[in-house]
Design an enzyme around this catalytic site. Structure first.
Site, mmCIF file in Angstrom:
data_model
loop_
_atom_site.group_PDB
_atom_site.id
_atom_site.type_symbol
_atom_site.label_atom_id
_atom_site.label_comp_id
_atom_site.label_asym_id
_atom_site.label_seq_id
_atom_site.Cartn_x
_atom_site.Cartn_y
_atom_site.Cartn_z
ATOM 1 C CB CYS A 65 71.595 25.854 -8.732
ATOM 2 S SG CYS A 65 72.398 24.279 -9.058
ATOM 3 C CG HIS A 98 96.241 20.088 -8.626
ATOM 4 N ND1 HIS A 98 96.140 18.802 -8.140
ATOM 5 C CD2 HIS A 98 97.242 20.672 -7.936
ATOM 6 C CE1 HIS A 98 97.057 18.626 -7.187
ATOM 7 N NE2 HIS A 98 97.730 19.745 -7.052
#
Length: 145
Positions: A65, A98
């Site tokens: 966006c 992670h």
């Protein structure tokens, strides 16, 4: 890899460029819209993207966006999806390594085309490390753990 991509009206051009780049890289790409620059509501497209990643239709998702903020918030409403808002390759790589992010969000007004491609490449090339990170990722979808 099967990748879904969606945006709002502010990111139409970046979406088209990334879609073509992903196809050139050999990926199967589902463009979830929109198709024009007519004003749309980013949550509609964020929810649609999250649904196809959550159900396994797409292995990864790309949400775009103007800033990347709004659409990332809407994608993250789905508990099966982990969407990371990134602006450079290190954060894209760490989001995978992670956090096992399965979606990436970027802002078309903030991230240029070359940087967006570098972020997307890092996101797609990095594997989840597992290990000590797994229990934390599990808590993202199930806070009661």
């Amino acid at each position: 890899m099967r990748i879904a991509i969606a945006s709002d009206h502010a990111a139409i051009d970046l979406k088209a460029e990334l879609r073509e780049w992903l196809i050139e890289q050999g990926h199967e790409v589902a463009d979830l819209g929109p198709e024009t620059t007519d004003s749309v509501d980013y949550p509609d497209f964020g929810y649609k993207l999250a649904a196809v990643v959550a159900d396994g239709t797409a292995e990864r998702g790309v949400a775009l966006c103007g800033s990347g903020i709004g659409i990332s918030m809407s994608v993250n409403r789905n508990p099966a999806v982990r969407c990371a808002l990134v602006s450079e390759p290190l954060s894209a790589s760490l989001a995978r390594e992670h956090n096992d992010a399965n979606c990436i969000a970027m802002g078309a007004r903030l991230t240029g085309s070359d940087m967006a491609k570098a972020c997307l490449a890092a996101f797609l090339e990095t594997e989840f490390a597992g290990g000590r990170h797994q229990r934390r990722v599990d808590k993202l979808s199930n806070p009661e753990i």
